[in-house]
Design an enzyme around this catalytic site. Sequence first.
Site, PDB file in Angstrom:
ATOM      1  N   PRO A 171       0.825  -1.210   0.000  1.00 32.26           N
ATOM      2  CA  PRO A 171       0.000   0.000   0.000  1.00 32.26           C
ATOM      3  C   PRO A 171       0.861   1.262   0.000  1.00 32.26           C
ATOM      4  O   PRO A 171       1.890   1.319   0.657  1.00 32.26           O
ATOM      5  CB  PRO A 171      -0.771  -0.111   1.314  1.00 32.26           C
ATOM      6  CG  PRO A 171       0.133  -0.918   2.203  1.00 32.26           C
ATOM      7  CD  PRO A 171       0.867  -1.865   1.307  1.00 32.26           C
ATOM      8  N   GLY A 172       0.432   2.253  -0.771  1.00 33.95           N
ATOM      9  CA  GLY A 172       1.117   3.542  -0.765  1.00 33.95           C
ATOM     10  C   GLY A 172       0.137   4.628  -0.346  1.00 33.95           C
ATOM     11  O   GLY A 172       0.076   5.045   0.804  1.00 33.95           O
ATOM     12  N   TYR A 229       2.133  11.109  -3.271  1.00 34.06           N
ATOM     13  CA  TYR A 229       2.356  11.643  -4.608  1.00 34.06           C
ATOM     14  C   TYR A 229       2.259  13.176  -4.588  1.00 34.06           C
ATOM     15  O   TYR A 229       1.745  13.796  -5.520  1.00 34.06           O
ATOM     16  CB  TYR A 229       1.376  11.002  -5.622  1.00 34.06           C
ATOM     17  CG  TYR A 229       1.411   9.493  -5.543  1.00 34.06           C
ATOM     18  CD1 TYR A 229       2.518   8.789  -5.997  1.00 34.06           C
ATOM     19  CD2 TYR A 229       0.370   8.760  -4.954  1.00 34.06           C
ATOM     20  CE1 TYR A 229       2.584   7.403  -5.892  1.00 34.06           C
ATOM     21  CE2 TYR A 229       0.437   7.377  -4.837  1.00 34.06           C
ATOM     22  CZ  TYR A 229       1.540   6.708  -5.315  1.00 34.06           C
ATOM     23  OH  TYR A 229       1.616   5.345  -5.194  1.00 34.06           O
ATOM     24  N   TYR A 265      -3.316  14.676 -13.147  1.00 30.16           N
ATOM     25  CA  TYR A 265      -4.410  13.689 -13.148  1.00 30.16           C
ATOM     26  C   TYR A 265      -5.793  14.327 -13.017  1.00 30.16           C
ATOM     27  O   TYR A 265      -6.759  13.619 -12.768  1.00 30.16           O
ATOM     28  CB  TYR A 265      -4.280  12.722 -11.959  1.00 30.16           C
ATOM     29  CG  TYR A 265      -2.945  12.060 -11.756  1.00 30.16           C
ATOM     30  CD1 TYR A 265      -2.399  11.232 -12.730  1.00 30.16           C
ATOM     31  CD2 TYR A 265      -2.252  12.236 -10.566  1.00 30.16           C
ATOM     32  CE1 TYR A 265      -1.191  10.602 -12.512  1.00 30.16           C
ATOM     33  CE2 TYR A 265      -1.042  11.605 -10.338  1.00 30.16           C
ATOM     34  CZ  TYR A 265      -0.514  10.789 -11.330  1.00 30.16           C
ATOM     35  OH  TYR A 265       0.677  10.171 -11.097  1.00 30.16           O
ATOM     36  N   ARG A 301      -0.463  16.791  -8.832  1.00 28.30           N
ATOM     37  CA  ARG A 301      -1.593  15.890  -9.125  1.00 28.30           C
ATOM     38  C   ARG A 301      -2.765  16.564  -9.846  1.00 28.30           C
ATOM     39  O   ARG A 301      -3.295  15.980 -10.794  1.00 28.30           O
ATOM     40  CB  ARG A 301      -2.083  15.180  -7.851  1.00 28.30           C
ATOM     41  CG  ARG A 301      -1.020  14.250  -7.231  1.00 28.30           C
ATOM     42  CD  ARG A 301      -1.589  13.413  -6.097  1.00 28.30           C
ATOM     43  NE  ARG A 301      -2.508  12.420  -6.609  1.00 28.30           N
ATOM     44  CZ  ARG A 301      -3.822  12.466  -6.484  1.00 28.30           C
ATOM     45  NH1 ARG A 301      -4.398  13.425  -5.808  1.00 28.30           N
ATOM     46  NH2 ARG A 301      -4.570  11.533  -7.016  1.00 28.30           N
ATOM     47  N   CYS A 303       3.880  29.762 -14.907  1.00 21.62           N
ATOM     48  CA  CYS A 303       3.458  30.226 -16.225  1.00 21.62           C
ATOM     49  C   CYS A 303       3.037  29.063 -17.114  1.00 21.62           C
ATOM     50  O   CYS A 303       3.706  28.731 -18.093  1.00 21.62           O
ATOM     51  CB  CYS A 303       4.583  31.024 -16.862  1.00 21.62           C
ATOM     52  SG  CYS A 303       5.022  32.428 -15.834  1.00 21.62           S
ATOM     53  N   GLU A 304       1.960  28.404 -16.746  1.00 18.34           N
ATOM     54  CA  GLU A 304       1.353  27.323 -17.523  1.00 18.34           C
ATOM     55  C   GLU A 304      -0.144  27.401 -17.268  1.00 18.34           C
ATOM     56  O   GLU A 304      -0.567  27.545 -16.119  1.00 18.34           O
ATOM     57  CB  GLU A 304       1.811  25.940 -17.014  1.00 18.34           C
ATOM     58  CG  GLU A 304       3.269  25.625 -17.172  1.00 18.34           C
ATOM     59  CD  GLU A 304       3.660  25.225 -18.588  1.00 18.34           C
ATOM     60  OE1 GLU A 304       2.770  24.857 -19.384  1.00 18.34           O
ATOM     61  OE2 GLU A 304       4.857  25.307 -18.884  1.00 18.34           O
TER      62      GLU A 304
END
Length: 450
Positions: A298-299, A397, A339, A335, A367-368
Amino acid sequence: MSAPLPSDPATDPSFSDMLETRPSLKMDARDGLLFEGVPLHVIAAAVGTPCWITGAETLRRRAKALRAAFEARNLPVTMHFAMKSQDHQATLTILRQCGYGVDIVSGGEMQRALHAGIQPSGIVFSGVGKSDAELRAAVEHDIAQINVESVEELYRLDDIARACGRVARAALRVNPDVDADTHDKISTGRAGDKFGIEHRRAVALYGEAASLKNVRLVGLAVHLGSQMLTAGPFREGYARLADMVREIRAAGHTVEAVDCGGGLGIRYRDEIAPSPDMLAGVIAETLGDLDVRLSIEPGRWLSAPTGILLTRVIETKAGNPDFVVLDAAMNDLARPSLYESWHGIMPVAPSGLTSPTKLWDIVGPVCESSDIFARDRALPVDTKRGDLIALLDTGAYGSVMSSTYNTRPLAAQVLIDNGKWEIIRQRQSVAELIAAETVPEWLTAKDDHG
Ligand SMILES: *Cc1c(COP(=O)(O)O)cnc(C)c1O
């Protein structure tokens, strides 16, 4: 699966809902948001923002709950924490003290694990592309198990172990071709995913491997996906694994161990999170009578709820939509941009629970266009420059995926433990980033000659 951006204000949980489902968070009438009892404004004042905060007690509580679920069924299972989700030495130390080993995916992670005092016998090595040097290091340290992901890797491991004069313990990572019903970018167990050995091929390969002198196959491994929320895909994947164990045994080979991987999901937004008991139940039902050593990796389930990212509002920007610009960005927490994941976003001030809210787009300064944490998200109407904001469930994560894009140094990290807190990673400085770079002399020579 996490809800995609934009969030839906009609179904997003309220701040009270978020507090109710997170026992480590409390809103105090005077001190505002507390994490494990410590006022976040105190940490922000002392350490600055953005800042990652880990709750040690939350981690211990979850580590014990997961173990207890298997013990309650009399199912001995070895726990290997997937340290790619959170690899800080303090996290590894706490989990070691809770009796956990680790699942690693690189030689660097192996060094980190050994440095945190985890014994080689508690280390399992997964990953689709292990270099010769990484395999050699794993063999020399005699780690518990190397999960081999291809025929080619199996033979390469045999060569490397022979050169080291060792016999490596390995498991075949099989791809059971099960759809984990999760986000496309975190699915790993379907036929088209790059991971593992196709299941029919694996049975034949297991037999072939019996002739290898320097690899001893101990069993099979799977990892079906991440943020899995229902029992179905686990049951299907593990049932296929059990069939394979029986087939391999019927062919006269020994299968001692089955590694069930990770993937147990959590509630980020309004998901009905599976309980450790569900996982224990499915493993008991599908693999419990095989007489194999069982392990899990498990993470996220362990580490995600142990972390928050504390950030400050740099500016609010009126328009259509209205923007809240935070001092944390996609380089810190990737994330949402990677995602489209939904994270709880809470005001830290005590008035946060009672103020009227409106919908904002919550962004970082990078700047994105993809540097957006949430669209149409409720925050107090009077949110203003300088306010503290907490991004929830960022322990997995999160910090491990940070980059220094836009020359934004890695943020500080703090550990809270039983009311005490301490900086566990200093904020990186721009000077450190520059110091790691050199300019060839032939370039600077041009300056001298004008
Ligand atoms: C990432 C990973 C895990 C952990 O996945 P979670 O969803 O965080 O539980 C376990 N095993 C392997 C092989 C992995 O790559």
